[in-house]
Design a protein around this motif. Structure first.
Motif, PDB file in Angstrom:
ATOM      1  N   ALA A  33      43.310  41.230  20.010  1.00 60.91           N
ATOM      2  CA  ALA A  33      42.742  39.993  20.558  1.00 60.91           C
ATOM      3  C   ALA A  33      41.260  40.175  20.864  1.00 60.91           C
ATOM      4  O   ALA A  33      40.434  39.286  20.585  1.00 60.91           O
ATOM      5  CB  ALA A  33      43.504  39.585  21.817  1.00 60.91           C
ATOM      6  N   VAL A  34      40.894  41.312  21.425  1.00 60.56           N
ATOM      7  CA  VAL A  34      39.479  41.602  21.694  1.00 60.56           C
ATOM      8  C   VAL A  34      38.696  41.698  20.392  1.00 60.56           C
ATOM      9  O   VAL A  34      37.557  41.222  20.291  1.00 60.56           O
ATOM     10  CB  VAL A  34      39.358  42.905  22.508  1.00 60.56           C
ATOM     11  N   SER A  35      39.294  42.295  19.373  1.00 56.88           N
ATOM     12  CA  SER A  35      38.627  42.417  18.076  1.00 56.88           C
ATOM     13  C   SER A  35      38.365  41.049  17.455  1.00 56.88           C
ATOM     14  O   SER A  35      37.290  40.799  16.895  1.00 56.88           O
ATOM     15  CB  SER A  35      39.484  43.270  17.137  1.00 56.88           C
ATOM     16  N   VAL A  36      39.341  40.141  17.545  1.00 57.25           N
ATOM     17  CA  VAL A  36      39.153  38.784  17.020  1.00 57.25           C
ATOM     18  C   VAL A  36      38.028  38.079  17.770  1.00 57.25           C
ATOM     19  O   VAL A  36      37.171  37.410  17.167  1.00 57.25           O
ATOM     20  CB  VAL A  36      40.464  37.987  17.119  1.00 57.25           C
ATOM     21  N   LEU A  37      38.015  38.210  19.080  1.00 56.40           N
ATOM     22  CA  LEU A  37      36.961  37.599  19.895  1.00 56.40           C
ATOM     23  C   LEU A  37      35.579  38.091  19.478  1.00 56.40           C
ATOM     24  O   LEU A  37      34.650  37.294  19.266  1.00 56.40           O
ATOM     25  CB  LEU A  37      37.212  37.908  21.370  1.00 56.40           C
ATOM     26  N   LEU A  40      34.548  36.784  15.848  1.00 59.76           N
ATOM     27  CA  LEU A  40      34.134  35.384  15.810  1.00 59.76           C
ATOM     28  C   LEU A  40      32.797  35.178  16.517  1.00 59.76           C
ATOM     29  O   LEU A  40      31.948  34.398  16.057  1.00 59.76           O
ATOM     30  CB  LEU A  40      35.208  34.507  16.453  1.00 59.76           C
ATOM     31  N   LEU A  41      32.594  35.889  17.617  1.00 55.08           N
ATOM     32  CA  LEU A  41      31.307  35.771  18.311  1.00 55.08           C
ATOM     33  C   LEU A  41      30.183  36.378  17.486  1.00 55.08           C
ATOM     34  O   LEU A  41      29.044  35.877  17.504  1.00 55.08           O
ATOM     35  CB  LEU A  41      31.402  36.457  19.670  1.00 55.08           C
ATOM     36  N   GLN A  65      25.245  46.812  12.569  1.00 61.55           N
ATOM     37  CA  GLN A  65      26.330  47.454  13.314  1.00 61.55           C
ATOM     38  C   GLN A  65      27.277  48.172  12.359  1.00 61.55           C
ATOM     39  O   GLN A  65      27.639  47.646  11.307  1.00 61.55           O
ATOM     40  CB  GLN A  65      27.105  46.412  14.128  1.00 61.55           C
ATOM     41  N   ARG A  66      27.666  49.368  12.739  1.00 63.20           N
ATOM     42  CA  ARG A  66      28.502  50.199  11.861  1.00 63.20           C
ATOM     43  C   ARG A  66      29.926  49.667  11.801  1.00 63.20           C
ATOM     44  O   ARG A  66      30.601  49.518  12.812  1.00 63.20           O
ATOM     45  CB  ARG A  66      28.516  51.638  12.372  1.00 63.20           C
ATOM     46  N   ARG A  67      30.369  49.393  10.575  1.00 57.71           N
ATOM     47  CA  ARG A  67      31.714  48.852  10.397  1.00 57.71           C
ATOM     48  C   ARG A  67      32.786  49.903  10.599  1.00 57.71           C
ATOM     49  O   ARG A  67      33.933  49.585  10.917  1.00 57.71           O
ATOM     50  CB  ARG A  67      31.842  48.257   8.996  1.00 57.71           C
ATOM     51  N   ARG A 161      37.642  40.372  10.965  1.00 61.38           N
ATOM     52  CA  ARG A 161      36.631  41.370  10.591  1.00 61.38           C
ATOM     53  C   ARG A 161      36.100  41.107   9.188  1.00 61.38           C
ATOM     54  O   ARG A 161      34.898  41.272   8.924  1.00 61.38           O
ATOM     55  CB  ARG A 161      37.224  42.778  10.686  1.00 61.38           C
ATOM     56  N   ARG A 162      36.986  40.711   8.278  1.00 63.15           N
ATOM     57  CA  ARG A 162      36.535  40.379   6.923  1.00 63.15           C
ATOM     58  C   ARG A 162      35.602  39.179   6.933  1.00 63.15           C
ATOM     59  O   ARG A 162      34.609  39.143   6.191  1.00 63.15           O
ATOM     60  CB  ARG A 162      37.744  40.102   6.028  1.00 63.15           C
TER      61      ARG A 162
END
Length: 328
Positions: A33-37, A40-41, A65-67, A161-162
């Motif tokens: 959930a944090v990753s999705v947030l 999107l931001l 930013q490093r993926r 992420r994609r």
């Protein structure tokens, strides 16, 4: 539907193993959930910086930013959320909810803080974990439900992420050529991402707050014991909210964000030394690491949000000043 535990013998250590698995799955859902947030931001901030000639340096910093660190961020946050007990996670959720309500009320009608989306990362993970713990408590197939939720959350996080990777790489080209459906959609409706995040976070924290209150109160055997816990907690949270409302007015840099985290967790640490258990104290230290990890990972976006909020506040102040001059 079947229960995984029904296929195995009832051994003393097996229940502990299933509890650990449930905690890891809950932590994974929260981390996703944090990753999705954040994804999107990141899309929203990149588009905003691209459209502003004065923010090209911020755009390049967001793109750089490093993926590789993104999966590591999810793994570390999953471990932290799995280690934190439900009691401390519930306290973190309630504290952030009070802070968010106070911030929204102080901003005024029509205004919003972009920094709040990043400051809620760890609290969001704790909220999702508390909500799952509350909703699935006593469920006969809780582990299977958590595994399904983790799979869906992981899928959403991967697609988010994609999307962020696609935007940072090709949005500038596709928005000009107008032959990519995703980029055309973001060009037309990308400004609505903050509203989408606000609505999603409001629903999430509404459920998490209810779950947090229930999870905390279930440990009390009497009303007097609950009052002895909630009274100092309310005083502590009130003082923290007052402090965090005054701190941004004294300094506009990025360092007060980390100072605020130390003050918040320090106050909770001292509180639980008096009314909590020793495991709660250890979980507060783990929560401090989780908060700092989330903020350090989002340092570039946090700075971009801070500058955007400062520019919007300056524009509103100038507009109010010009309006008062016209009326006078």
């Amino acid at each position: 539907m079947f229960s995984l535990g029904s296929w195995l013998p009832a051994l003393p250590g097996l229940a502990w193993g299933w509890a650990l698995l449930d905690a890891l799955l809950q932590g994974l859902v929260g981390a996703c959930a944090v990753s999705v947030l954040c994804s999107l931001l990141k899309v929203y901030l990149y588009i905003q910086c691209l459209n502003d000639p004065e923010r090209q340096a911020e755009k390049e910093a967001i793109r750089a930013q490093r993926r590789v660190l993104e999966p590591l961020h999810v793994v570390v946050l999953t471990g932290v959320l799995a280690l934190v007990g439900s009691r401390v996670a519930a306290l973190v959720v309630l504290e952030f909810s009070l802070r968010a309500i106070s911030t929204v009320l102080s901003l005024g009608k029509g205004a919003h803080s972009s920094q709040l989306y990043l400051l809620c990362q760890y609290s969001l993970g704790c909220g999702v974990s508390c909500g799952l713990s509350f909703l699935l408590e006593g469920a006969p197939h809780g582990t299977c439900n958590l595994a399904l939720a983790a799979g869906l959350a992981g899928l959403l996080a991967a697609y988010a992420r994609r999307l962020a990777r696609h935007v940072c790489t090709l949005y500038e080209l596709h928005s000009r050529a107008r032959y990519c459906g995703i980029c055309i959609l973001l060009l037309a409706a990308g400004h609505g991402i903050p509203r989408l995040l606000r609505n999603a976070l409001a629903v999430t924290f509404a459920v998490a707050d209810l779950a947090a209150v229930v999870l905390i109160n279930r440990d009390f055997l009497s009303t007097a014991e609950a009052i002895r816990f909630w009274t100092p907690l309310t005083i502590c949270y009130t003082l923290l909210v007052i402090y965090m409302q005054e701190e941004p007015r004294q300094s506009t840099g990025g360092r007060p964000v980390y100072q605020t985290v130390l003050v918040r967790m320090g106050g909770l640490f001292i509180l639980l030394l008096t009314v909590g258990r020793w495991t709660d104290v250890l979980h507060v230290l783990v929560s401090l690491l989780g908060e700092l990890w989330c903020l350090l990972r989002a340092g570039v976006m946090l700075e971009a949000c801070r500058r955007q909020d400062f520019a919007q506040q300056s524009w509103r102040d100038r507009r109010l000043g010009s309006g008062s001059e016209e009326t006078s």
